[in-house]
Scaffold this motif. Structure first.
Motif, PDB file in Angstrom:
ATOM      1  N   ASN A 109       7.518   7.633   0.181  1.00  0.00           N
ATOM      2  CA  ASN A 109       8.522   7.873  -0.854  1.00  0.00           C
ATOM      3  C   ASN A 109       9.771   8.582  -0.343  1.00  0.00           C
ATOM      4  N   GLN A 110       9.606   9.483   0.624  1.00  0.00           N
ATOM      5  CA  GLN A 110      10.742  10.287   1.054  1.00  0.00           C
ATOM      6  C   GLN A 110      11.839   9.472   1.747  1.00  0.00           C
ATOM      7  N   TRP A 111      11.484   8.292   2.283  1.00  0.00           N
ATOM      8  CA  TRP A 111      12.519   7.480   2.940  1.00  0.00           C
ATOM      9  C   TRP A 111      12.524   6.023   2.479  1.00  0.00           C
ATOM     10  N   SER A 112      11.785   5.709   1.453  1.00  0.00           N
ATOM     11  CA  SER A 112      11.674   4.309   1.022  1.00  0.00           C
ATOM     12  C   SER A 112      13.018   3.721   0.584  1.00  0.00           C
ATOM     13  N   GLN A 113      13.844   4.526  -0.069  1.00  0.00           N
ATOM     14  CA  GLN A 113      15.143   4.027  -0.521  1.00  0.00           C
ATOM     15  C   GLN A 113      16.042   3.700   0.667  1.00  0.00           C
TER      16      GLN A 113
ATOM     17  N   VAL B  41      14.684  -2.927   5.959  1.00  0.00           N
ATOM     18  CA  VAL B  41      13.550  -2.849   6.872  1.00  0.00           C
ATOM     19  C   VAL B  41      12.399  -3.686   6.305  1.00  0.00           C
ATOM     20  N   GLN B  42      11.960  -4.664   7.084  1.00  0.00           N
ATOM     21  CA  GLN B  42      10.926  -5.584   6.626  1.00  0.00           C
ATOM     22  C   GLN B  42       9.534  -4.974   6.795  1.00  0.00           C
ATOM     23  N   ARG B  43       8.661  -5.292   5.856  1.00  0.00           N
ATOM     24  CA  ARG B  43       7.279  -4.815   5.961  1.00  0.00           C
ATOM     25  C   ARG B  43       6.483  -5.771   6.860  1.00  0.00           C
ATOM     26  N   LEU B  44       5.807  -5.206   7.855  1.00  0.00           N
ATOM     27  CA  LEU B  44       5.002  -6.007   8.777  1.00  0.00           C
ATOM     28  C   LEU B  44       3.641  -6.351   8.187  1.00  0.00           C
ATOM     29  N   TYR B  45       2.968  -5.333   7.675  1.00  0.00           N
ATOM     30  CA  TYR B  45       1.616  -5.468   7.164  1.00  0.00           C
ATOM     31  C   TYR B  45       1.263  -4.172   6.447  1.00  0.00           C
ATOM     32  N   ILE B  46       0.131  -4.195   5.752  1.00  0.00           N
ATOM     33  CA  ILE B  46      -0.375  -2.996   5.092  1.00  0.00           C
ATOM     34  C   ILE B  46      -1.645  -2.566   5.804  1.00  0.00           C
ATOM     35  N   GLY B  47      -1.617  -1.369   6.378  1.00  0.00           N
ATOM     36  CA  GLY B  47      -2.825  -0.830   6.998  1.00  0.00           C
ATOM     37  C   GLY B  47      -3.141  -1.430   8.358  1.00  0.00           C
ATOM     38  N   GLU B  48      -3.966  -2.458   8.403  1.00  0.00           N
ATOM     39  CA  GLU B  48      -4.457  -3.027   9.653  1.00  0.00           C
ATOM     40  C   GLU B  48      -3.334  -3.701  10.448  1.00  0.00           C
ATOM     41  N   PRO B  49      -3.103  -3.287  11.696  1.00  0.00           N
ATOM     42  CA  PRO B  49      -2.026  -3.869  12.506  1.00  0.00           C
ATOM     43  C   PRO B  49      -2.217  -5.369  12.718  1.00  0.00           C
ATOM     44  N   ASN B  50      -1.108  -6.089  12.724  1.00  0.00           N
ATOM     45  CA  ASN B  50      -1.131  -7.542  12.853  1.00  0.00           C
ATOM     46  C   ASN B  50      -0.158  -7.957  13.947  1.00  0.00           C
TER      47      ASN B  50
ATOM     48  N   ILE C 120       1.948   8.704  -2.556  1.00  0.00           N
ATOM     49  CA  ILE C 120       2.859   8.991  -1.444  1.00  0.00           C
ATOM     50  C   ILE C 120       3.761   7.827  -1.076  1.00  0.00           C
ATOM     51  N   ALA C 121       3.524   6.642  -1.666  1.00  0.00           N
ATOM     52  CA  ALA C 121       4.248   5.451  -1.221  1.00  0.00           C
ATOM     53  C   ALA C 121       4.757   4.615  -2.385  1.00  0.00           C
ATOM     54  N   ASP C 122       5.776   3.799  -2.088  1.00  0.00           N
ATOM     55  CA  ASP C 122       6.370   2.926  -3.096  1.00  0.00           C
ATOM     56  C   ASP C 122       5.643   1.581  -3.135  1.00  0.00           C
ATOM     57  N   ALA C 123       6.229   0.602  -3.826  1.00  0.00           N
ATOM     58  CA  ALA C 123       5.584  -0.698  -3.976  1.00  0.00           C
ATOM     59  C   ALA C 123       5.462  -1.462  -2.666  1.00  0.00           C
ATOM     60  N   GLN C 124       6.286  -1.098  -1.678  1.00  0.00           N
ATOM     61  CA  GLN C 124       6.224  -1.726  -0.369  1.00  0.00           C
ATOM     62  C   GLN C 124       5.150  -1.101   0.522  1.00  0.00           C
ATOM     63  N   GLY C 125       4.735   0.101   0.145  1.00  0.00           N
ATOM     64  CA  GLY C 125       3.846   0.853   1.019  1.00  0.00           C
ATOM     65  C   GLY C 125       4.619   1.742   1.967  1.00  0.00           C
ATOM     66  N   TYR C 126       5.920   1.931   1.685  1.00  0.00           N
ATOM     67  CA  TYR C 126       6.761   2.834   2.469  1.00  0.00           C
ATOM     68  C   TYR C 126       6.723   4.227   1.846  1.00  0.00           C
TER      69      TYR C 126
ATOM     70  N   SER D 102       8.511  -2.420   9.829  1.00  0.00           N
ATOM     71  CA  SER D 102       7.582  -1.300   9.931  1.00  0.00           C
ATOM     72  C   SER D 102       6.236  -1.652   9.316  1.00  0.00           C
ATOM     73  N   GLY D 103       5.204  -1.054   9.881  1.00  0.00           N
ATOM     74  CA  GLY D 103       3.914  -1.087   9.214  1.00  0.00           C
ATOM     75  C   GLY D 103       3.995  -0.262   7.939  1.00  0.00           C
ATOM     76  N   ALA D 104       3.043  -0.471   7.044  1.00  0.00           N
ATOM     77  CA  ALA D 104       3.070   0.226   5.750  1.00  0.00           C
ATOM     78  C   ALA D 104       1.685   0.749   5.410  1.00  0.00           C
ATOM     79  N   THR D 105       1.657   1.647   4.418  1.00  0.00           N
ATOM     80  CA  THR D 105       0.397   2.175   3.913  1.00  0.00           C
ATOM     81  C   THR D 105       0.114   1.570   2.541  1.00  0.00           C
ATOM     82  N   THR D 106      -0.892   2.067   1.860  1.00  0.00           N
ATOM     83  CA  THR D 106      -1.273   1.518   0.554  1.00  0.00           C
ATOM     84  C   THR D 106      -0.113   1.626  -0.437  1.00  0.00           C
ATOM     85  N   PRO D 107       0.321   0.503  -1.032  1.00  0.00           N
ATOM     86  CA  PRO D 107       1.448   0.535  -1.976  1.00  0.00           C
ATOM     87  C   PRO D 107       1.102   1.260  -3.278  1.00  0.00           C
TER      88      PRO D 107
END
Length: 322
Positions: A88-92, A99-108, A80-86, A71-76
């Motif tokens: 909080n409500q579903w990060s666990q 679920v692997q982090r693809l990137y933060i913010g800008e799509p790659n 609203i988000a955990d250290a991954q940028g996921y 998944s894409g992620a937001t600011t860690p």
């Protein structure tokens, strides 16, 4: 001889049954055509490696147990988000499912391709949209473009259930949630109506007002709340791009647009409430004068099953006498 004949007949019957089951499954299931914002996407079989470029959509995919692998992620490490940028409500849950982090913010696109997906899901609008990479990503795997700004998370769950073969999980999740909504509606002692539902931005003296088309507005309506109508002078105010779920308020329009008898602060906590209440330009509002301002939690900026469930819990705490 008899045993051999019987075995052959039994085997033939078993093969025939298996073929019939396969044909039935194929006829009612796969391949299937899914209508999207970018035309029809044909999926030959249930996807096994889903990549979500939208951190908003990922929560709903997890809720219906779809096989999302990245998944894409937001600011860690934000409110609203955990250290991954996921979120909080579903990060666990994302951590438990690896679920692997693809990137933060800008799509790659390279990061997405590296996951070898068999389905890529992206949002049509919002800050987590990867629409500009559509053509590039469509060369990697089928791309499903969904809209989350004009429908409830329940509608989105049904759409994603159809696309992933998880219709049963989507139906069960939505049913359980809707039953809870129905029960809660009967128990709520609503605050003064109508209400203004908003995200307050004190640093910029601005707010995003949720419309009736927003998931937040739709859920409030389900629960019996009435959204305040926008003053006629503000109709046609700019919204965030092509989005249907918010109206942006700033400057002198801020106070004029917050005309509800109660203010419900989404994506906010008690500190946000205090900052709004201490804003001298809002002191004259009936909701502020009557102390009818309620923060609904930092995880309600985007509603999925998890954040919406948390929202119901907060409303229970606020508006049910115990």
């Amino acid at each position: 001889m008899k045993n051999t004949l019987f075995q052959r007949l039994s085997l033939s019957a078993a093969v025939l049954a298996l073929l019939m089951q396969t044909c039935i499954a194929a006829s009612v299931g796969w391949p299937r055509e899914i209508k999207t914002e970018h035309g029809i996407v044909t999926l030959n079989q249930p996807p096994q490696r889903i990549v979500s470029t939208s951190v908003t959509v990922t929560g709903t995919l997890l809720a219906i147990d779809a096989p999302v692998i990245a998944s894409g992620a937001t600011t860690p490490n934000s409110r609203i988000a955990d250290a991954q940028g996921y979120l909080n409500q579903w990060s666990q849950i994302a951590a438990e499912r690896n679920v692997q982090r693809l990137y933060i913010g800008e799509p790659n696109a390279e990061a997405i391709a590296g996951q070898a997906p068999d389905l890529i899901i992206m949002s049509a609008t919002g800050g987590d949209s990867a629409l500009k990479l559509y053509d590039q990503l469509a060369a990697i795997a089928p791309v499903l473009v969904v809209n989350y700004d004009d429908k409830s998370w329940q509608e989105l769950a049904r759409q994603l259930g159809e696309a992933t073969g998880h219709e049963a999980q989507a139906k069960a999740t939505v049913k359980q949630f809707d039953e809870r909504v129905k029960k809660l509606k009967a128990e709520l002692a609503l605050p003064a109506q109508p209400v203004s539902a908003l995200v307050y931005r004190p640093e910029g003296q601005s707010a995003n007002l949720w419309t009736a088309a927003s998931p937040q507005g739709q859920l409030l309506h389900q629960l019996g709340f009435t959204l305040a109508e926008l003053p006629a002078s503000l109709h046609g105010s700019q919204s965030q791009g092509v989005r249907k779920d918010i109206v942006q308020l700033s400057g002198e329009n801020l106070a004029e647009g917050l005309n509800g008898q109660t203010l419900l602060l989404f994506a906010g906590d008690n500190s946000d409430k205090q900052r709004l209440m201490s804003n001298r330009f809002l002191a004259h509002l009936p909701a502020v004068k009557n102390q009818q301002v309620y923060p609904l939690g930092n995880d309600t900026f985007r509603l999925d099953y998890y954040s919406a469930s948390n929202l119901l819990t907060r409303l229970e705490t606020l508006f049910i006498s115990h």
